[in-house]
Write a protein that holds these residues in place. Structure first.
Motif, mmCIF file in Angstrom:
data_model
loop_
_atom_site.group_PDB
_atom_site.id
_atom_site.type_symbol
_atom_site.label_atom_id
_atom_site.label_comp_id
_atom_site.label_asym_id
_atom_site.label_seq_id
_atom_site.Cartn_x
_atom_site.Cartn_y
_atom_site.Cartn_z
ATOM 1 N N HIS A 42 38.309 42.282 46.241
ATOM 2 C CA HIS A 42 38.851 41.556 45.089
ATOM 3 C C HIS A 42 39.504 42.555 44.133
ATOM 4 C CE1 HIS A 42 38.924 39.348 41.256
ATOM 5 N NE2 HIS A 42 38.943 38.256 41.997
ATOM 6 N N ARG A 51 32.018 42.042 41.715
ATOM 7 C CA ARG A 51 33.122 41.553 40.893
ATOM 8 C C ARG A 51 32.860 41.890 39.428
ATOM 9 N NH1 ARG A 51 36.106 36.025 42.562
ATOM 10 N NH2 ARG A 51 36.853 36.412 40.441
ATOM 11 N N ASP A 53 34.717 41.208 36.856
ATOM 12 C CA ASP A 53 35.025 40.102 35.942
ATOM 13 C C ASP A 53 33.825 39.174 35.809
ATOM 14 O OD1 ASP A 53 35.341 39.289 38.603
ATOM 15 O OD2 ASP A 53 37.043 37.966 38.174
ATOM 16 N N VAL A 54 33.113 38.926 36.922
ATOM 17 C CA VAL A 54 31.902 38.112 36.877
ATOM 18 C C VAL A 54 30.796 38.853 36.132
ATOM 19 C CG1 VAL A 54 30.099 37.028 38.267
ATOM 20 C CG2 VAL A 54 32.500 36.822 38.956
ATOM 21 N N VAL A 356 26.405 31.525 39.427
ATOM 22 C CA VAL A 356 27.850 31.522 39.673
ATOM 23 C C VAL A 356 28.184 30.498 40.753
ATOM 24 C CG1 VAL A 356 29.883 32.928 40.227
ATOM 25 C CG2 VAL A 356 27.882 34.006 39.172
ATOM 26 N N ASN A 357 29.193 29.682 40.510
ATOM 27 C CA ASN A 357 29.794 28.745 41.462
ATOM 28 C C ASN A 357 28.868 27.603 41.863
ATOM 29 O OD1 ASN A 357 32.313 30.037 41.550
ATOM 30 N ND2 ASN A 357 31.606 31.466 43.116
ATOM 31 N N SER A 364 34.114 31.199 39.764
ATOM 32 C CA SER A 364 35.064 32.215 40.214
ATOM 33 C C SER A 364 35.796 31.693 41.435
ATOM 34 C CB SER A 364 34.340 33.525 40.549
ATOM 35 O OG SER A 364 33.518 33.363 41.697
ATOM 36 N N ALA A 370 37.747 34.432 37.112
ATOM 37 C CA ALA A 370 36.418 33.937 36.782
ATOM 38 C C ALA A 370 36.483 33.357 35.374
ATOM 39 C CB ALA A 370 35.384 35.052 36.857
ATOM 40 N N TRP A 371 35.691 32.297 35.135
ATOM 41 C CA TRP A 371 35.737 31.672 33.809
ATOM 42 C C TRP A 371 34.402 31.015 33.474
ATOM 43 C CZ3 TRP A 371 37.871 29.700 38.179
ATOM 44 C CH2 TRP A 371 37.581 28.372 38.522
ATOM 45 N N GLU A 471 40.104 26.565 35.906
ATOM 46 C CA GLU A 471 40.760 27.864 36.039
ATOM 47 C C GLU A 471 42.044 27.919 35.215
ATOM 48 O OE1 GLU A 471 42.108 31.052 39.520
ATOM 49 O OE2 GLU A 471 41.757 28.943 40.042
#
Length: 507
Positions: A42, A51, A53-54, A356-357, A364, A370-371, A471
């Motif tokens: 990534h 990651r 960003d995560v 996450v997710n 992400s 990612a948000w 996103e």
């Protein structure tokens, strides 16, 4: 306008704020690990494949402890598969979620990730298909300094120093027929007792969580906890609770009142623990680990998604229960956090599932962004601001009619007081979808305070209660300043927007 009154006295407290109350959960399920926290290649991945960003969002959100590696997954997991050279690790079938597990991410990787995220590890062991020997071997591998088979294997695998994991789960949801290795309460109680004894012979500093009921609706709820603790009370430190809630048939009023059920669930488990303690003449106190909780549309999973996963064959990390959360969901999550805080004297650990997710407050995309989901915000604010002592509140509120719970308070609240700073923080939800609420907070023994910050999560301008963060619009729902909040004649007065979760900081 509906009205509510909260009375706070600094001398009426429940207990200290347990930092482990703000935990989360990483399971080898769907995309929580792979393309969630771990995605080599990534653009934002570091040299370990994490990651960044995560990671940045995790640090911002502020979880203090992460449960790993499951969940249903752990009941068929061989922990040895996730250590040693990655190229030599076996690829396995995961029966829990009908997927292929590559084992590219395992214990060492998670320990490194947890250190990067600055979180404590809560390690779960497999008591579905495995037992005492595998559990004590894992404790030796993780926590013993060296000079023995398993600890020296850890050192050969690159970790000279012990991982020093203090918090362990003795299996997962073994009361459930869906669980690999499902057991009766008596079978599990004896296994948990003997496993706990063996693990503590390896490291007597660890804390252990016994499996409680998978939800309050289980036919064995209550009798399961009683039987398990009758066997293992002296060997364990906590018993677990799990609960998921959803909006059913468009009944938003009942959904917004689900914290009433959370309160009753917790109170029932406390009563059972204390009954076993009294009957067994025990002196130690067993407390609660609410180590799975969240909003989850499990009907959608049961009715469609599970069948789709099974029909599509064995795949690596498919998309699985990636719920998209709206304003209503976020307010409900805020009330769950309020309930956990109100019970913080006995609920000493809690884990929002998952991170996450997979029904996560963070989302992400593979190779993409990612948000923050809407549910990120109540967790982040409470994890950051709840400090010191939990206050006992007296609440008088207008009522809202619900199909499931009858009449309930229109407001739901919790509060903390930090004596070292003199700061009071009040977390309050307005359950009314269409009406504001005129709130008064009476303060006693607090000295002269003023409102230093007031923020709310509510329906954004131009949106509705179903507005989400996506996103392409990651900031559609977030905390915003509360327009009207001030201290008048020694009392806080604020107007809570319809369908909102608000934080008031007083100092």
């Amino acid at each position: 306008m509906p009205q509510s009154r909260i009375t706070i006295d600094r001398d009426f407290t429940i207990g200290d704020v347990p930092r482990r109350l703000f935990g989360s959960f990483v399971e080898h399920m769907g995309r929580c690990v792979y393309t969630g926290i771990f995605e080599p290649g990534h653009p934002r991945a570091d040299e370990r494949g994490f990651r960044t960003d995560v990671l940045e969002l995790v640090r911002e959100m502020g979880p203090t402890v992460i449960r790993y590696p499951g969940g249903n997954f752990v009941s068929g997991y061989q922990w040895e598969d996730g250590v040693g050279p990655v190229a030599e690790r076996p690829v396995r079938m995961d029966g829990a979620w009908h997927t292929i597990e590559t084992n590219a991410f395992g214990l060492h990787e998670f320990v490194d990730w947890a250190r990067a995220a600055d979180v404590e590890i809560m390690e779960a062991i497999n008591l579905g298909t495995r037992g005492v020997e595998e559990a004590r071997s894992l404790v030796e591998y993780a926590n013993h300094p060296g000079g023995t088979y398993w600890s020296d294997l850890r050192r050969r695998n690159g970790a000279e120093q012990p991982f020093d994991i203090k918090l362990w789960c003795l299996g997962n949801e073994l009361d459930g027929p869906w669980q690999i290795g499902h057991k009766t309460a008596a079978e599990y109680g004896r296994l948990a007792q003997e496993t706990a004894k063996a693990m503590k012979l390896v490291d007597d500093s660890i804390e252990l969580v016994a499996v409680g009921s998978s939800n309050r609706g289980m036919p064995t709820f209550g009798t399961w906890e009683h039987t398990v603790l009758t066997h293992a009370y002296d060997e364990v430190d906590y018993i677990s609770m799990h609960a998921y809630y959803r909006e059913a048939d468009g009944d938003a009023a009942s959904f917004l009142a689900e914290a009433v059920d959370v309160d009753a669930f917790i109170d029932g488990v406390i009563a059972t623990i204390d009954a076993v303690k009294a009957a067994g003449k025990h002196t130690k106190q067993v407390n609660i680990s609410f180590d799975e909780w969240n909003v989850w549309d499990f009907d959608r999973y049961n009715d469609a998604e599970a069948a789709e996963i099974a029909a599509s064959g064995w795949r690596e990390h498919p998309r699985l229960i990636e719920d998209t959360y709206n304003v209503t969901d976020a307010v409900v999550v805020g009330t769950f956090l309020n309930s956990l805080l109100r019970h913080g004297d006995r609920v000493r650990i809690a884990n929002q599932a998952q991170l996450v997710n997979v029904i996560g407050p963070i989302r992400s995309e593979p190779g993409g962004a990612a948000w923050r989901q809407t549910t990120f915000w109540p967790f982040e604010r409470m994890a950051r601001l709840a400090r010191g002592r939990i206050l006992q509140l007296a609440v008088s509120s207008s009522q809202i009619a619900t199909n499931r719970y009858g009449d309930v308070d229109s407001v739901d609240a919790a509060a903390t007081y930090d004596e070292s700073t003199g700061r009071v923080v009040v977390f309050v939800a307005n359950r009314a979808i269409d009406e504001s609420n005129d709130l008064t907070i009476e303060l006693h023994g607090m000295g002269s305070l003023r409102v230093v910050n007031a923020e709310t999560l509510t329906i954004p301008e131009g949106g509705d209660r179903l507005t989400t963060n996506l996103e392409g619009s990651p900031d559609a729902v977030h905390m915003v300043p509360l327009a009207a909040a001030e201290v008048v004649d020694g009392a806080v007065r604020a107007t809570l927007p319809p369908l909102s979760w608000t934080v008031l900081e007083l100092a």
